[in-house]
Design an enzyme around this catalytic site. Structure first.
Site, PDB file in Angstrom:
ATOM      1  N   ASP A 294      -7.783 -82.990  -1.522  1.00 54.78           N
ATOM      2  CA  ASP A 294      -7.210 -84.207  -1.262  1.00 54.78           C
ATOM      3  C   ASP A 294      -8.242 -85.183  -1.800  1.00 54.78           C
ATOM      4  O   ASP A 294      -9.267 -85.040  -1.784  1.00 54.78           O
ATOM      5  CB  ASP A 294      -6.584 -84.204   0.100  1.00 54.78           C
ATOM      6  CG  ASP A 294      -5.903 -85.509   0.392  1.00 54.78           C
ATOM      7  OD1 ASP A 294      -5.354 -86.078  -0.747  1.00 54.78           O
ATOM      8  OD2 ASP A 294      -5.871 -86.119   1.455  1.00 54.78           O
ATOM      9  N   TYR A 468      -2.839 -89.052  -0.054  1.00 51.14           N
ATOM     10  CA  TYR A 468      -1.793 -88.092  -0.095  1.00 51.14           C
ATOM     11  C   TYR A 468      -1.657 -87.573  -1.506  1.00 51.14           C
ATOM     12  O   TYR A 468      -0.696 -87.359  -2.033  1.00 51.14           O
ATOM     13  CB  TYR A 468      -0.746 -88.947   0.103  1.00 51.14           C
ATOM     14  CG  TYR A 468      -0.449 -89.755   1.221  1.00 51.14           C
ATOM     15  CD1 TYR A 468      -0.889 -89.365   2.534  1.00 51.14           C
ATOM     16  CD2 TYR A 468      -0.138 -91.060   1.540  1.00 51.14           C
ATOM     17  CE1 TYR A 468      -0.918 -90.058   3.632  1.00 51.14           C
ATOM     18  CE2 TYR A 468      -0.060 -91.908   2.401  1.00 51.14           C
ATOM     19  CZ  TYR A 468      -0.519 -91.513   3.536  1.00 51.14           C
ATOM     20  OH  TYR A 468      -0.434 -92.334   4.761  1.00 51.14           O
ATOM     21  N   HIS A 469      -2.948 -86.821  -1.541  1.00 53.13           N
ATOM     22  CA  HIS A 469      -2.957 -86.174  -2.916  1.00 53.13           C
ATOM     23  C   HIS A 469      -3.342 -84.612  -2.710  1.00 53.13           C
ATOM     24  O   HIS A 469      -4.221 -84.116  -3.397  1.00 53.13           O
ATOM     25  CB  HIS A 469      -4.071 -86.819  -3.780  1.00 53.13           C
ATOM     26  CG  HIS A 469      -3.737 -88.232  -4.344  1.00 53.13           C
ATOM     27  ND1 HIS A 469      -4.822 -89.153  -4.831  1.00 53.13           N
ATOM     28  CD2 HIS A 469      -2.737 -88.923  -4.274  1.00 53.13           C
ATOM     29  CE1 HIS A 469      -4.168 -90.234  -5.094  1.00 53.13           C
ATOM     30  NE2 HIS A 469      -2.720 -90.150  -4.818  1.00 53.13           N
ATOM     31  N   ALA A 470      -2.590 -83.992  -1.735  1.00 56.37           N
ATOM     32  CA  ALA A 470      -2.681 -82.539  -1.740  1.00 56.37           C
ATOM     33  C   ALA A 470      -2.718 -81.608  -3.034  1.00 56.37           C
ATOM     34  O   ALA A 470      -1.729 -81.989  -3.644  1.00 56.37           O
ATOM     35  CB  ALA A 470      -1.789 -82.113  -0.605  1.00 56.37           C
TER      36      ALA A 470
END
Length: 553
Positions: A294, A468-470
């Site tokens: 992330d 919020y970049h899983a």
């Protein structure tokens, strides 16, 4: 239990799933079922770009996941918003369009994803895009996804870019073109003042096709196998179980959290973990759910002496006027995500390409809209791009309705702390430049007294947030990588007729926001699924600072 049969069953109508459903069905030769747990994306909150923080906080559009306590963040528990409904996370994200650096993709190839170098992926980025400012050697002009640069009318955007120049950084004409390094205008996925989600871009044009069925409000519970071949998906809708049989392939596009979850529920994952939950093992793949990555960031906030920020639009009257103008003609402050300037820099000499990202906003507020400063202010969202921390997605139980276990293990590598300290100090230096003199008030966060390593680390521990970049939980790799889940064609290793096509297959996270590269993944692997040859590789050059080994800027 009802049964239907299709050529392809696609699970998840997010950024990649919408692309795959469109491309597999466009020539009319194949029947395609697209399964989505959420519902329609028809909502003014989704469509208005400036309302981006609202659907992110609505049960209708967000799975509502939360992570495990994070030791590196003082035991804090962070939300993990994931899009639910047509368009997936492209319907609730910040609308920022960033492809990544060219060397991100060259690194993918080095990590075992053959055929995914920059020369190979650039044609797919161009295929996907229609850029308002026009096509060129790097940018597309005929694709389904509409993009545009910010108009940067607020003078604070110009101040930010000029301050970067005064600090010694370049100004890039196009952060998605030849040069990512530097500051410049950010692109957004907006068409005629409306959010251009993957649903609008790819599903809406395909809505009338007889060979495409889109089923919403249905939970995919298990991939069904005959031996080692995937033959369909069991899903439930309205309390009733259904089976969707796949003549050709099952394609998982459920995202970096739900794709590994569904694989494990189906018996594909670390064998010992699955057996402990009473799940029969179909494929022992220890990499399923591992390698979770992330982007972690913080908000560097400064009080504005100039009453020109968006703070005046945050009251009841201001919001009403913004909404009325947008409803009337899809223009004004409601037609932009407000992240109109940003950029990428290197944290130190010896770093070959940028490892810090900025999003500049003429307002002091948290990303989810819940924490607003008490007056005029501006901020930069700042964070490292290539953290060495790795987390994991796991199962809590064999119940498909149970939320997965999500643990990022943020800040668990010492290099992450060094990079975060650089983020604080380099951002403070930019905001101290002459261009901000007419506007700059007191430093709201981290605060002027936060200067030494210990104080910065404490600030990061208390205030850092997920971007919020899983990603990366079903990573691509070569035959010699025991942790690779899929091959470079997205095929799950050791199994037949099963692919994963979404951000989970990234071997490593890219520079910047993930919507653009996820759509590219959908475009590229749709060709692979259909057996189409890829377009000719691009020979477009890209910028790397010639003195990167000895200079930071």
């Amino acid at each position: 239990m009802s049964e239907e049969t299709f050529d392809f069953v696609v699970v998840g109508a997010g950024s990649a799933g919408c692309v795959v459903a469109n491309r597999l069905s466009e020539d009319g030769r194949h029947s395609v079922l697209l399964l989505e747990y959420g519902g329609t994306d028809r909502s003014l909150y989704v469509r208005m770009p400036a309302a981006l923080s609202i659907p992110m906080n609505m049960k209708r559009f967000d799975w509502g996941y939360v992570g495990e306590p994070e030791p590196g963040l003082g035991g804090r528990v962070l939300r993990v918003p994931r899009g639910k409904g047509l368009g997936g996370s492209s319907s609730i994200n910040g609308l920022v369009y960033v492809r990544g650096h060219a060397l991100d993709f060259d690194r993918w190839e080095e990590e075992g994803a053959r055929g995914w170098a920059y020369r190979d992926v650039l044609p797919y980025f161009r295929r996907a895009e229609t850029r308002r400012e026009g096509a060129d050697y790097y940018r597309g002009g005929e694709g389904p996804l509409s993009t545009r640069a910010g108009d940067v009318r607020n003078p604070l955007y110009a101040a930010f870019m000029e301050a970067g120049r005064q600090a010694g950084y370049a100004v890039s004409d196009d952060l998605n073109g030849f040069r990512q390094e530097g500051l410049g205008r950010l692109d957004m996925t907006v068409r005629d003042g409306v959010r251009c989600s993957a649903s609008l871009a790819y599903l809406a044009p395909a809505a009338g096709r007889r060979n495409l069925s889109v089923v919403t409000h249905s939970r995919a519970e298990k991939v069904l196998f005959e031996g080692r071949r995937a033959v369909g998906v069991r899903h439930s809708r309205g309390g009733t179980s259904h089976v969707a049989n796949a003549r050709r392939e099952v394609v998982l596009c459920a995202g970096a959290i739900n794709s590994p979850q569904l694989l494990m529920l189906s018996g594909v994952g670390p064998a010992s973990d699955l057996r402990a939950l009473g799940i029969d093992v179909v494929g022992d793949l220890p990499g399923v759910g591992a390698n979770l990555q992330d982007h972690l960031e913080f908000y560097f906030q400064v009080e504005s002496k100039s009453p020109i920020t968006l703070y005046s639009k945050t009251g009841l009257l201001g919001r009403g006027l913004v909404g009325a103008q947008w409803l009337l003609n899809r223009s004004g402050d409601g037609a932009t995500n407000q992240f109109e300037a940003g950029g990428f820099i290197r944290s130190r000499a010896g770093v070959r390409f940028p490892d810090i990202q900025f999003h500049f906003l003429p307002l002091a507020v948290s990303y989810d809209g819940k924490k607003l400063a008490e007056g005029h202010g501006f901020q930069a969202h700042v964070g490292p791009m290539r953290s060495k921390s790795r987390g994991r997605v796991g199962l809590r139980s064999a119940d498909p309705a149970a939320a997965p276990n999500i643990f990022f293990d943020y800040m668990s590598h010492p290099d992450d702390w060094a990079e975060m300290r650089a983020c604080v100090r380099l951002t403070r230096e930019i905001f101290a430049q002459k261009a901000f003199d007419p506007h700059r008030g007191r430093e709201i966060a981290p605060g002027a007294g936060v200067t030494d390593d210990e104080a910065i680390d404490d600030f990061v521990r208390r205030r850092a947030e997920s971007a919020y970049h899983a990603s990366c939980t079903c990573k691509m790799g070569g035959d010699g990588d025991p942790m690779a889940v899929v091959d470079p064609q997205g095929r799950v290793r050791g199994l037949d007729a099963l692919r994963v096509v979404d951000a989970s297959i990234m071997p490593s996270i890219t520079n910047g926001n993930l919507n653009a590269p996820t759509i590219m993944i959908g475009e590229k692997l749709a060709d692979s699924i259909l057996g189409r040859p890829p377009p000719p590789p691009s020979n477009a050059p890209f910028h790397v600072a010639p003195d990167w080994e000895t200079r930071q800027r």
